[in-house]
Each structure stands twice: as structure tokens, then as C-alpha cells.
Scaffold this motif. Structure first.
Motif, mmCIF file in Angstrom:
data_model
loop_
_atom_site.group_PDB
_atom_site.id
_atom_site.type_symbol
_atom_site.label_atom_id
_atom_site.label_comp_id
_atom_site.label_asym_id
_atom_site.label_seq_id
_atom_site.Cartn_x
_atom_site.Cartn_y
_atom_site.Cartn_z
ATOM 1 N N GLU A 1 -2.366 6.382 5.497
ATOM 2 C CA GLU A 1 -2.772 7.551 6.293
ATOM 3 C C GLU A 1 -4.280 7.590 6.472
ATOM 4 O O GLU A 1 -4.777 8.030 7.520
ATOM 5 N N ARG A 2 -5.027 7.127 5.469
ATOM 6 C CA ARG A 2 -6.494 7.093 5.606
ATOM 7 C C ARG A 2 -6.930 6.000 6.575
ATOM 8 O O ARG A 2 -7.928 6.152 7.290
ATOM 9 N N LEU A 3 -6.195 4.890 6.593
ATOM 10 C CA LEU A 3 -6.549 3.795 7.495
ATOM 11 C C LEU A 3 -6.149 4.092 8.935
ATOM 12 O O LEU A 3 -6.872 3.757 9.876
ATOM 13 N N ASP A 4 -4.997 4.711 9.109
ATOM 14 C CA ASP A 4 -4.469 4.943 10.446
ATOM 15 C C ASP A 4 -5.309 5.969 11.199
ATOM 16 O O ASP A 4 -5.580 7.064 10.699
ATOM 17 N N SER B 1 -16.225 3.175 13.429
ATOM 18 C CA SER B 1 -16.549 3.608 12.073
ATOM 19 C C SER B 1 -17.251 2.496 11.306
ATOM 20 O O SER B 1 -16.978 1.307 11.502
ATOM 21 N N GLN C 1 -10.768 3.599 -2.527
ATOM 22 C CA GLN C 1 -9.665 4.412 -2.041
ATOM 23 C C GLN C 1 -8.311 3.724 -2.125
ATOM 24 O O GLN C 1 -7.291 4.367 -1.925
ATOM 25 N N ASP C 2 -8.301 2.425 -2.387
ATOM 26 C CA ASP C 2 -7.001 1.756 -2.427
ATOM 27 C C ASP C 2 -6.686 1.144 -3.782
ATOM 28 O O ASP C 2 -5.646 0.515 -3.953
ATOM 29 N N ASP D 1 -0.459 7.202 1.152
ATOM 30 C CA ASP D 1 -1.752 7.889 1.197
ATOM 31 C C ASP D 1 -2.855 6.973 1.713
ATOM 32 O O ASP D 1 -3.717 7.388 2.502
ATOM 33 N N VAL D 2 -2.828 5.701 1.297
ATOM 34 C CA VAL D 2 -3.835 4.743 1.763
ATOM 35 C C VAL D 2 -3.645 4.469 3.252
ATOM 36 O O VAL D 2 -4.613 4.439 4.026
ATOM 37 N N TYR E 1 0.834 -1.195 0.000
ATOM 38 C CA TYR E 1 0.000 0.000 0.000
ATOM 39 C C TYR E 1 0.871 1.248 0.000
ATOM 40 O O TYR E 1 1.943 1.280 0.628
ATOM 41 N N LEU F 1 -8.488 5.536 12.201
ATOM 42 C CA LEU F 1 -9.941 5.401 12.047
ATOM 43 C C LEU F 1 -10.572 4.974 13.370
ATOM 44 O O LEU F 1 -10.080 4.050 14.022
ATOM 45 N N GLU G 1 -15.809 3.875 -0.748
ATOM 46 C CA GLU G 1 -15.142 4.501 -1.881
ATOM 47 C C GLU G 1 -13.948 3.650 -2.304
ATOM 48 O O GLU G 1 -13.345 2.951 -1.500
#
Length: 692
Positions: free
Chosen positions: A353-356, A362, A394-395, A350-351, A347, A358, A392
Motif C-alpha cells: 500500500e505504501r508503494l502503490d 518521488s 519500511q519493509d 502494508d508495504v 511483501y 507513489l 525509512e
């Protein structure tokens, strides 16, 4: 007890039953009697530790019924068992109690087609059997288990034979359809064989009866065929296997089990391409099981040894991603109500950072899986959006497996496996991934606990060692402490520099036996005692003598080696005393380094009357003094004097400034990457006065 077990199997409809009894001498469950399980499968399960990750051990530890309805649930809750027994079955394990005392465990197995819940009659059969076994165990007679520890293997009752078809008519029917048929009991012995099957094995019907199948057909003794037979017996489901006979013919074996054995149908296949041998679904699944055994078991062993999260991530990624063509992987741990990325492969930043970060609450797959403990598989984007309409892309992936990480039914986090193409997940893959997640969760839990202990240990070590060394005009000093790489990151090695006057100091280095908190605590006491006695004006030998008596008075079981040297810059001398410690090294200006032969007294804490003689040697300007613990020089199989001589050689040939010299010496230490012992190093240089 045998009658009780047979009745429990009969009344519950189970096809396998086992009674384990708890040994009095150790926390071990030993199989006492079983029915329905082939003898060759008994051995790996004959002895079960109470701390094992199995339903049997869990029922004993928790003193309650453990029910696992299918193999996927088994893989999630007991991953090691799922890998060792990769077959479809449902299992119930119930504790056998006499009052509040655990006596054993009763285990029953059903085919995986069993309903998700135990029926009332099945629970009643379990409860009744446990009570009756407990009553038997309370009788005042010695049980055979105490003498042999070998399980008794009972023969299940055979199914009723149809009376309307005489045996001759059945044989005639089988001969006319030219399909080989044979029947095996649970131990693999032939109890019936048709003429067509006998011809396949180059024998006659009479000569084959009663003989083990693998004796009359050694070419069938291969992992694939044996795995299919085990799957049929344990799962009580039809399985099949395609193989090639020694004469080149390709045949298919279909295996129809019942609790008394297996009926096999053998039919030829028209296969021109040998690559087609494993095209049937059951054969493909068997090969996947072989991959589990030959690829995942080394991974399982490796995961029990590593204590570093990066190592865990690398192990899982290197084993799993190539095998299943996984494109990306992320491991997330629940921490403070949020998901934290502990490691990833494939990964982009950017991916991650979106996961970390959460929130675990959620409405996303990673959070749901961590909360519920239920794995989630999405073969493509459409499946993902059916469950998560707002998801979305996103990955950039096309299929996902979200796996729960649980330890003893408590959530640790989740593991994400992503594929760059749509990927329908087979039942075998789902089970395998779920078992992998269970192993991964236990490894992560150990690593996180070890990391926490390691941070605490380093904090304690830092607090016990001097924060800084005093500055003394004319003396350059540098010191290092390097913890062992095995076990808790704390030990008993220590160093110190004590200001005595403006031109004198006491340098001390020591090693308390052990690498634990107790050793570190004793090290603190030794440092304090030496500091107090040195400042009070005692000689080096007397300081060690007073400290020795202190250790004997506190009645410690640990011993301490110590080297104490008084440095007098005005008189340009060293006075040294040793309590069983490696000798110091002195490099006079413009000369080779040499060993100072300090008289060696007993280590501290042994003899209250021990003496510690003091030796005085010159310490001119420009001279360098090295004090060290044995971790810097000692290694198995290498003479210690030779190792100390090598260290003196490095001092001689590396006329560097102290910081660089210290790093060089540490780099040449034995077992630099995997140290079984900690290291303390103290370098002191008598700085020559500048010219003019």
C-alpha cells in the motif's frame, strides 16, 4: 571487403570485427565476413533478424551508430543478447548505407576495459570502413553472399615475436620452472606446447602441434572450461579455471588472450577437498553463468509465451527468488505519473500500500530507477541511506536491487528485489539482474498491450451480442458466450432470441469463421439481417436464404454457419432450418435428450442459389431445447457425432434449472481451461402451466 575489415580492426584497436549484409529477399542480416571470432562461436550470430533485440539489428533499424560500453549496459538495453553472450566486452554497430538504402551493418568489439566513449579515431575508422564497404557493394558484380550465405573467417595478424629470445632459450626457461604452457589459435588448435604441458596430455611436443586441444584432452570438453575460453577470447581478459585431470591431479588453467589466440599457463594445485575446485573468483563466476543458461533461459522462453501479468509475476518469483535467496519482490508499472504495483511476492499488504500510487517523481529508488533507466543496488541499509538520507526502514529488509523496466529505451516501470540479510552484489549478479529486468519489461509490455486489446475486444463483443433476451410467457431462456482463451478475446459466435408474437419467438445461433474483429463485425451484420427478415414474417429457410445472399453481396471471405428455429408455444411446435450448423438437441418431458435431424444446407456466403429446407417437430410443455456452437463439442481426434451424443447424455441426466445446467455443460466442454474456439450456448424450456 576483407581488407577493409582488417584495416578497420587494426586502426580502431578492436579485437573482433564483423560485416553483416542485408538480404534483398527478407528482413535478415547475414554475416559475410568476420575476424577475431572463433568459428564455433559464429553460428548463433550468423543470421540476425531486423526485429531482433540485438545491437546489430538496432543499428540497422535506427540507421545510426549503436554503442554499448559494457556488459551491464548490454543487459539493460539488449537482455537477450546479454544472456546469450555473457562475456565482458564493448560493442559498436554502425549501419552501412548507400544513400538512403540500408545495405548492412559493421560491428567492432573491444575489451570491457575500453573507455566509456568511443575515441575520435575509432569513430573515424568505423565511418571510413562503412563508406568503403558501401562503395564495394555498389559495384555491378554478384556478391558471394547471394550464393553461399556462409561468412568468411579471416585470420588476425599475429603479434610481433620478441627477437631477443631464441626459441630454444624460451623452451629451456619453461622446462626449468615446471609450469605447463601452451598456445592455441582462435580455433583451439595447439601452436606451441612446452614439455610440462605435453606430459600433462600424455603426448610429445611434436605430436601435439596442430591438433585441437579438445582432441588431445577430451576431459577438457566441459561447459566450464569452454566458457572460460570463450570469455577470454570475447572479453580479451585473463580468465582461469580449476579442474581435475583424469589421473586425479588438480590443475589451474590461466588463459591470457590476444586477438590471435590464447596462451594457457597450467600449474598444479594442492587441493585435498574437491569442493575447493571452484573457489577462485573466475570459476565462481563461470558457475553463475551456467546457472544463467540452465535456469534463466527456460525462464526467458516462458516469458515470451505468457500474456497474463499474474503468470509473469509467478514465473519470475519462482525462478529468481530461490536461486538468489530473494526474500521479497515487487513489480511496479508507471501509469498516469504514478507507480502501480502490478504484482508482488513476499511483501505484506502494508508495504504494498505504501508503494502503490507513489508519484514517479518521488525521491525514492523505485521512482528514480523508472525515470533514469539506471539500476540501483544497495548492499545494506547504510548504502541505501547514503544515497537516500531520508529513507525509512519500511519493509524490514536489509539489501535491495532496484531494476529499471524498459522497452526500446522507454521506461515501463521498475522491479524491486529485496533481501533479509546484507547482500554485496557481484558484477555477475548485477548484470544478470539487469538482463532479467529487460526480459521482464518486454513480457510486461506484451501483457499490458494484450490486456488492453482484450478489454477492447470484450467491450466490442458485449456490444454486438444482445444485452438481454426478451421475456416470453411460457418460455424460460438462458444464454452464455465464452470467448476462446487463445488470441484476441473476441470471435464470431453469436446467439439471439427474437420476439415474433406474444406466443412465438425465433431462436438463432451461429458461428462466423475466425476469432478476430472482422469476424465479430460480420457477426453483427448476420444478426441484423436475420432479425429483420424474421420480424418481416419470412420462414426460417427463407430467412437463411436472404441472409446468404446478403453475405455474398458484401463479398466477404468469411463463411457463417447458422441455425434458426421458430418456436410456437401455442401450437407447441418448432420449425428449424440450418446452414451448416451442428444440430439442436431436444429433451422431451420425462424422456432422454435426442438430436433433431434438421436438413443441413450450405454455410452462408458460399452459393447464392443455396436452399435451406425447414423441418417441423413437436415442442410440448416441459421440453428443453439446446442450441450451441461447435466450441462446446468439437475437439481434435474425437468424432463429432460421438461428442454431440455425449452432450445429449448430459442433458438427459442433469435435470437441473437452466442456469445450473448451462454451467454444467460448459464445465464438460473439451479443453475447458485452454479453449482454441469460443462457445455460444442457448437453452430454452417450454414451461408447463402450473396445476390448478
Amino acid at each position: 571487403m576483407d581488407e577493409v575489415l582488417l584495416q578497420a580492426v587494426r586502426e580502431s584497436g578492436a579485437h573482433i570485427g564483423v560485416v553483416y549484409l542485408l538480404l534483398d529477399s527478407e528482413p535478415l542480416l547475414v554475416m559475410d565476413v568476420e575476424v577475431g571470432m572463433p568459428a564455433q562461436l559464429v553460428k548463433p550470430w550468423a543470421r540476425v533478424r531486423l526485429n531482433a533485440g540485438t545491437p546489430v539489428a538496432a543499428a540497422a533499424r535506427q540507421r545510426r551508430l549503436i554503442w554499448v560500453p559494457d556488459h551491464e549496459e548490454l543487459a539493460r538495453r539488449f537482455p537477450a543478447t546479454a544472456l546469450a553472450a555473457p562475456y565482458a566486452f564493448a560493442i559498436a554497430a554502425a549501419p552501412i548505407m548507400t544513400g538512403t538504402t540500408l545495405r548492412g551493418v559493421l560491428v567492432l568489439l573491444w575489451p570491457e576495459s575500453h573507455s566509456c566513449e568511443l575515441a575520435t579515431r575509432e569513430k573515424q575508422a568505423l565511418t571510413s570502413a562503412c563508406d568503403r564497404v558501401a562503395a564495394i557493394l555498389q559495384r555491378p558484380v554478384e556478391h558471394p553472399l547471394s550464393r553461399t550465405g556462409e561468412p568468411r573467417v579471416l585470420t588476425p595478424a599475429p603479434p610481433p615475436a620478441p627477437e631477443q629470445h631464441p626459441e630454444s632459450a624460451v623452451c629451456g626457461y619453461l622446462d626449468r620452472i615446471h609450469v605447463g604452457c601452451l598456445v592455441l589459435d582462435l580455433e583451439g588448435r595447439i601452436t606451441f606446447v612446452s614439455a610440462a604441458a605435453a606430459e600433462l596430455f600424455d603426448g610429445d611436443v611434436t605430436g601435439l602441434l596442430g591438433r585441437p586441444l579438445w582432441e588431445v584432452a577430451p576431459w577438457l570438453k566441459d561447459p566450464l572450461f569452454e566458457d572460460r575460453c570463450r570469455a577470454a577470447v570475447i572479453g580479451q581478459q585473463m580468465t582461469s579455471c580449476v579442474t581435475r585431470c583424469p589421473d586425479g591431479r588438480v590443475v589451474e588453467f590461466r588463459m591470457y588472450p590476444d586477438p590471435s589466440g590464447i596462451s594457457l599457463r597450467v600449474a598444479p594445485l594442492d587441493v585435498d577437498n574437491p569442493a575447493h575446485l571452484n573457489e577462485p573468483e573466475s570459476g565462481r563466476e563461470a558457475l553463475t553463468r551456467a546457472e544463467v543458461f540452465y535456469s534463466f533461459l527456460p525462464l526467458a522462453v516462458a516469458l515470451t509465451r505468457v500474456l497474463s501479468i499474474p503468470e509473469i509475476v509467478d514465473l519470475v518469483a519462482d525462478h529468481v527468488m530461490p536461486m538468489f535467496k530473494v526474500k521479497a519482490m515487487a513489480i511496479l508499472v508507471a501509469e498516469g505519473g504514478r507507480m502501480r504495483v502490478m504484482g508482488a511476492r513476499g511483501y505484506g499488504q502494508d508495504v504494498l500500500e505504501r508503494l502503490d500510487g507513489l508519484p514517479i517523481t518521488s525521491d525514492v529508488p523505485a521512482g528514480d530507477v523508472a525515470r533514469t533507466g539506471e539500476p540501483a543496488f544497495f548492499a545494506d541499509v547504510n548504502e541505501l541511506r547514503q544515497r537516500y538520507p531520508h529513507a525509512e526502514d519500511q519493509d524490514g529488509m536489509s539489501a535491495w536491487a532496484f531494476l529499471p523496466l524498459e522497452v526500446q529505451d522507454e521506461g515501463v516501470g521498475s522491479c524491486l528485489l529485496a533481501f533479509d540479510e546484507p547482500h554485496p552484489f557481484t558484477v555477475e549478479e548485477r548484470t544478470t539482474f539487469t538482463a532479467l529486468a529487460g526480459m521482464l519489461a518486454h513480457a510486461l509490455d506484451r501483457a499490458l498491450r494484450y490486456d488492453s486489446k482484450d478489454r477492447l475486444a470484450h467491450s466490442l463483443q458485449k456490444a454486438l451480442l444482445p444485452r438481454s433476451l426478451p421475456e416470453i410467457a411460457g418460455l424460460d431462456v438462458a444464454a452464455w458466450y465464452v470467448p476462446a482463451t487463445r488470441g484476441v478475446g473476441i470471435g464470431g459466435d453469436f446467439y439471439d432470441l427474437i420476439r415474433l408474437t406474444d406466443t412465438s419467438a425465433a431462436a438463432v445461433i451461429g458461428d462466423v469463421q475466425g476469432h478476430n474483429v472482422t469476424a465479430a463485425a460480420l457477426m453483427g451484420q448476420v444478426r441484423t439481417a436475420i432479425h429483420a427478415n424474421a420480424v418481416a414474417g419470412a420462414s426460417p429457410g427463407d430467412v437463411l436464404k436472404h441472409t446468404n445472399r446478403l453475405l455474398i453481396d458484401v463479398d466477404t471471405e468469411l463463411f457463417t454457419s447458422c441455425l434458426l428455429i421458430y418456436i410456437d408455444l401455442q401450437l407447441r411446435t418448432l420449425r428449424a432450418a440450418s446452414a451448416g450448423h451442428p444440430p439442436p438437441l431436444l429433451r422431451p418431458p420425462n424422456m432422454p435428450a435426442e438430436i433433431i435431424d434438421v436438413p443441413v444446407g450450405l454455410v452462408l456466403g458460399v452459393d447464392p442459389d443455396a436452399d435451406y429446407p425447414t423441418l417441423q417437430v413437436p415442442f410440448p410443455p416441459g421440453a428443453l431445447l439446446a442450441l450451441y456452437t461447435d466450441g462446446l463439442v468439437e475437439t481434435p481426434g474425437i468424432d463429432l457425432d460421438h461428442a454431440i451424443g455425449n452432450l445429449a447424455g448430459h442433458l438427459t441426466h442433469d435435470p437441473q434449472e437452466l442456469q445450473q445446467l448451462g454451467r454444467t455443460l460448459l464445465e464438460h466442454a473439451p479443453h475447458t481451461s485452454q479453449r482454441a474456439d469460443d462457445i455460444a450456448l442457448l437453452l430454452l424450456e417450454h414451461r408447463a402451466k402450473p396445476m390448478g
